[in-house]
Write a protein that holds these residues in place. Structure first.
Motif, PDB file in Angstrom:
ATOM      1  N   LEU A 130       0.827  -1.208   0.000  1.00 39.30           N
ATOM      2  CA  LEU A 130       0.000   0.000   0.000  1.00 39.30           C
ATOM      3  C   LEU A 130       0.863   1.260   0.000  1.00 39.30           C
ATOM      4  O   LEU A 130       0.580   2.226  -0.708  1.00 39.30           O
ATOM      5  CB  LEU A 130      -0.927   0.001   1.212  1.00 39.30           C
ATOM      6  N   GLU A 131       1.948   1.255   0.776  1.00 37.02           N
ATOM      7  CA  GLU A 131       2.821   2.431   0.835  1.00 37.02           C
ATOM      8  C   GLU A 131       3.499   2.670  -0.508  1.00 37.02           C
ATOM      9  O   GLU A 131       3.557   3.794  -1.001  1.00 37.02           O
ATOM     10  CB  GLU A 131       3.876   2.238   1.927  1.00 37.02           C
ATOM     11  N   GLU A 132       4.010   1.606  -1.119  1.00 40.23           N
ATOM     12  CA  GLU A 132       4.688   1.754  -2.406  1.00 40.23           C
ATOM     13  C   GLU A 132       3.712   2.157  -3.503  1.00 40.23           C
ATOM     14  O   GLU A 132       4.027   2.988  -4.358  1.00 40.23           O
ATOM     15  CB  GLU A 132       5.372   0.444  -2.792  1.00 40.23           C
ATOM     16  N   LYS A 133       2.520   1.565  -3.463  1.00 42.94           N
ATOM     17  CA  LYS A 133       1.539   1.832  -4.514  1.00 42.94           C
ATOM     18  C   LYS A 133       1.057   3.267  -4.463  1.00 42.94           C
ATOM     19  O   LYS A 133       0.905   3.931  -5.492  1.00 42.94           O
ATOM     20  CB  LYS A 133       0.348   0.875  -4.341  1.00 42.94           C
ATOM     21  N   LYS A 134       0.806   3.775  -3.245  1.00 46.57           N
ATOM     22  CA  LYS A 134       0.316   5.140  -3.103  1.00 46.57           C
ATOM     23  C   LYS A 134       1.429   6.157  -3.336  1.00 46.57           C
ATOM     24  O   LYS A 134       1.183   7.253  -3.801  1.00 46.57           O
ATOM     25  CB  LYS A 134      -0.277   5.348  -1.706  1.00 46.57           C
ATOM     26  N   GLY A 135       2.677   5.757  -3.014  1.00 42.37           N
ATOM     27  CA  GLY A 135       3.772   6.708  -3.101  1.00 42.37           C
ATOM     28  C   GLY A 135       4.474   6.731  -4.444  1.00 42.37           C
ATOM     29  O   GLY A 135       5.298   7.599  -4.704  1.00 42.37           O
ATOM     30  N   SER A 136       4.190   5.810  -5.335  1.00 38.92           N
ATOM     31  CA  SER A 136       4.873   5.734  -6.623  1.00 38.92           C
ATOM     32  C   SER A 136       4.354   6.795  -7.577  1.00 38.92           C
ATOM     33  O   SER A 136       3.159   6.903  -7.802  1.00 38.92           O
ATOM     34  CB  SER A 136       4.671   4.351  -7.249  1.00 38.92           C
ATOM     35  N   PRO A 137       5.250   7.622  -8.193  1.00 37.05           N
ATOM     36  CA  PRO A 137       4.797   8.645  -9.137  1.00 37.05           C
ATOM     37  C   PRO A 137       4.362   8.047 -10.469  1.00 37.05           C
ATOM     38  O   PRO A 137       3.627   8.662 -11.213  1.00 37.05           O
ATOM     39  CB  PRO A 137       6.034   9.539  -9.305  1.00 37.05           C
ATOM     40  N   GLN A 138       4.860   6.875 -10.809  1.00 35.89           N
ATOM     41  CA  GLN A 138       4.511   6.251 -12.066  1.00 35.89           C
ATOM     42  C   GLN A 138       3.936   4.867 -11.766  1.00 35.89           C
ATOM     43  O   GLN A 138       4.626   3.855 -11.898  1.00 35.89           O
ATOM     44  CB  GLN A 138       5.733   6.137 -12.974  1.00 35.89           C
ATOM     45  N   GLN A 139       2.712   4.863 -11.353  1.00 37.43           N
ATOM     46  CA  GLN A 139       2.095   3.626 -10.912  1.00 37.43           C
ATOM     47  C   GLN A 139       1.941   2.625 -12.044  1.00 37.43           C
ATOM     48  O   GLN A 139       1.948   1.417 -11.820  1.00 37.43           O
ATOM     49  CB  GLN A 139       0.723   3.915 -10.293  1.00 37.43           C
TER      50      GLN A 139
END
Length: 561
Positions: A130-139
């Motif tokens: 969840l942290e990586e998914k929400k924080g990624s600029p290029q999902q």
């Protein structure tokens, strides 16, 4: 809760979890197929509904880590619902991966030694995602490294011992069983006629043996079908603790409710019907029975009142008691209320007759009307509900000691035991649940009191009703004595005058169609083995008929004048 009950609850949890996961898998496949299309919001709502149920079940069973894991899965779908997460292949793969983890953890549960920290290690993985998914600029370019699943759970590896069947199918099966009972009775009659005519030899003896075997198999089949329909009354009992708590707190009372015999089983149809009358009896105990804490202390009682629900089997019946340790029923107050309402009651009447007055519609011992009681409706509902399922109720009470309601119910509503009687050449069936005894009474022992026939049996006066008169039949009995069947209901006891007693028999209850209209004194009908239709006597209706017999007599005289 004992160990065996806990094991059964874990087994039920496992069974229901597999059902939820099977449904969840189907929704997730729809979810995956929507990658190239517009995502259907209803699919997300359905998934959230399943996860919410699963989370609640996990928490109730004490699987706190699993509950937290499911909660995190809910967060993913809620974020997706609010468009805070991008709907892409990585997200779908991760969700399906998580569902696999849950299924694997369920397959690891051992009912008698459940492991409570299931999915604890996987919690970090879902939080990290969840942290990586929400924080990624290029999902759209994000690649999530999933931890390898320990083992893909075989969806067919666990065999279920349960088979869910619609209740309508069970009803149809019981109806067919009823037809079989009718034809078995017919076969017994044919067998008896053959033995009387030709003697017990040769082919007649073979017929007798075959008829006997069919009778045994029919009985076993009936018992088996009834066992399938049986459910523990705990399903009804367990609805009351919260109900009692809320009502008691609202009235400023302290009340504890306890149960005995929760595993007692009875027919599902009876289970469905018994909840409402029990609710009214418990509400009556809370409002009228249990005193406020300060009043109980003055009386030398514990501050907390007690209500006990108890169930047990007695022959082919189930006995349910609702008992409280409250102030009991004030006999004199009840008699005064009844007289004020226009009812006829003697001051020296027997206690059971007096206490049964609480079931009269509109009569209440409460001095004020509240949201809970005071209108004299609840106990009338109890009486009508129990009558509908061929039940009976008795009341015992002692001032400052408490009140006990005893309910007697048939185990099943479809096939019952009945006393077969004959009146003016016609057969009638009286449910055995209502029968106390049968006795022979002479003409000179029958007297008229207020246009009603009565007789004295062992010092007790019983009102009488003749079925021949009620149903407008010509009396064919010229003897100087008659059979009287003593019956009981919530309204008391009475005698039914009949010509002869034919014996006890199992009968199948058939409802009368509405176009027949309201038939006074008739509860339904049954079909005998020879095809004849026999009417089933409604004991409670007969009681009402006796109570108002004087008025009916006057109306008949006016009609034919």
């Amino acid at each position: 809760m004992n160990f065996n009950e806990q094991v059964e609850m874990v087994k039920d949890f496992i069974e229901e979890s597999h059902e939820i996961l099977d449904e969840l898998d189907g929704l997730l496949l729809q979810f995956e197929q929507s990658l190239d299309e517009t995502l259907d919001p209803s699919v997300i709502n359905d998934v959230l509904g399943l996860l919410h149920t699963f989370k609640g079940n996990s928490g109730m069973m004490g699987f706190s880590c699993m509950q937290s894991y499911i909660h995190k899965l809910e967060d993913i779908f809620k974020s997706l619902q609010s468009e805070r997460l991008c709907f892409d292949r990585e997200l779908v793969d991760f969700i399906i991966h998580c569902a696999g983890n849950v299924r694997h953890s369920i397959s690891q549960i051992i009912p008698d030694m459940p492991k409570m920290d299931l999915l604890q290690d996987e919690l970090d993985e879902i939080e990290g995602f969840l942290e990586e998914k929400k924080g990624s600029p290029q999902q759209e370019n994000l690649v999530v490294n999933l931890s390898p699943q320990k083992k893909t759970a075989n969806p067919f590896g666990k065999k279920s011992n349960l088979l869910k069947v619609e209740f309508e199918r069970m009803e149809q099966l019981l109806n067919l069983m009823g037809e079989l009972v009718i034809h078995r009775t017919h076969l017994d009659q044919i067998d008896s006629q053959f033995r009387e005519t030709f003697g017990e030899k040769g082919i007649v003896l073979d017929l007798s043996n075959t008829s006997e075997q069919i009778g045994k198999i029919t009985t076993e089949l009936h018992e088996t079908i009834m066992k399938v329909r049986m459910l523990p009354i705990k399903q009804v009992f367990m609805r009351f603790p919260r109900y009692v708590r809320d009502l008691a707190r609202g009235m400023g009372k302290e009340i504890n409710i306890s149960f005995e015999g929760e595993e007692t089983e009875l027919d599902k149809k009876v289970i469905d019907e018994i909840g409402e009358p029990l609710m009214h009896l418990i509400r009556n105990s809370i409002d009228h029975g249990i005193e406020p804490p300060e009043e109980r202390v003055v009386l030398g009682k514990p501050k907390t009142g007690n209500i006990t629900l108890k169930a047990s089997h007695e022959s082919s019946h189930i006995i349910i008691t609702v008992k409280d340790d409250g102030k009991g029923i004030d006999r004199e107050k009840l008699i005064a209320k009844a007289k004020k309402a226009g009812l006829t009651v003697k001051d020296d009447a027997e206690s059971n007759e007096v206490f049964n007055l609480i079931f009269v519609s509109g009569l209440s011992t409460s001095d004020s009307i509240t949201e809970i009681s005071g209108r004299g409706v609840g106990m009338d509902v109890v009486k009508k509900s129990l009558t509908r399922i061929n039940g009976a109720i008795e009341v015992e009470s002692e001032v400052n000691k408490g009140t006990c309601f005893t309910i007697k119910l048939p185990l099943t509503l479809a096939i019952i035991s009945a006393l077969m009687v004959e009146v003016s050449g016609e057969q009638y069936a009286i449910p055995l649940t209502s029968v106390i005894e049968s006795i022979r009474v002479r003409d000179d022992e029958i007297h008229m009191v207020n246009n009603c026939e009565v007789t004295n049996i062992r010092g007790k006066i019983f009102p009488l009703i003749r079925l021949s008169s009620l149903f407008g039949l010509e009396s064919l009995n010229n003897e100087t004595s008659h059979y009287v069947v003593i019956v009981q209901s919530t309204m008391g006891e009475m005698g039914i005058v009949v010509d002869s007693l034919l014996g006890q028999q199992e009968i199948v209850i058939k409802a009368l169609d509405d176009y027949i209209g309201n038939s006074v004194g008739i509860a339904g009908a049954t079909i005998l083995g020879d095809g004849r239709v026999v009417l089933i006597v409604d004991v409670l209706e007969l009681m009402n008929e006796v109570r108002h017999q004087g008025e009916h007599e006057k109306k008949r005289e006016a009609q034919y004048a």
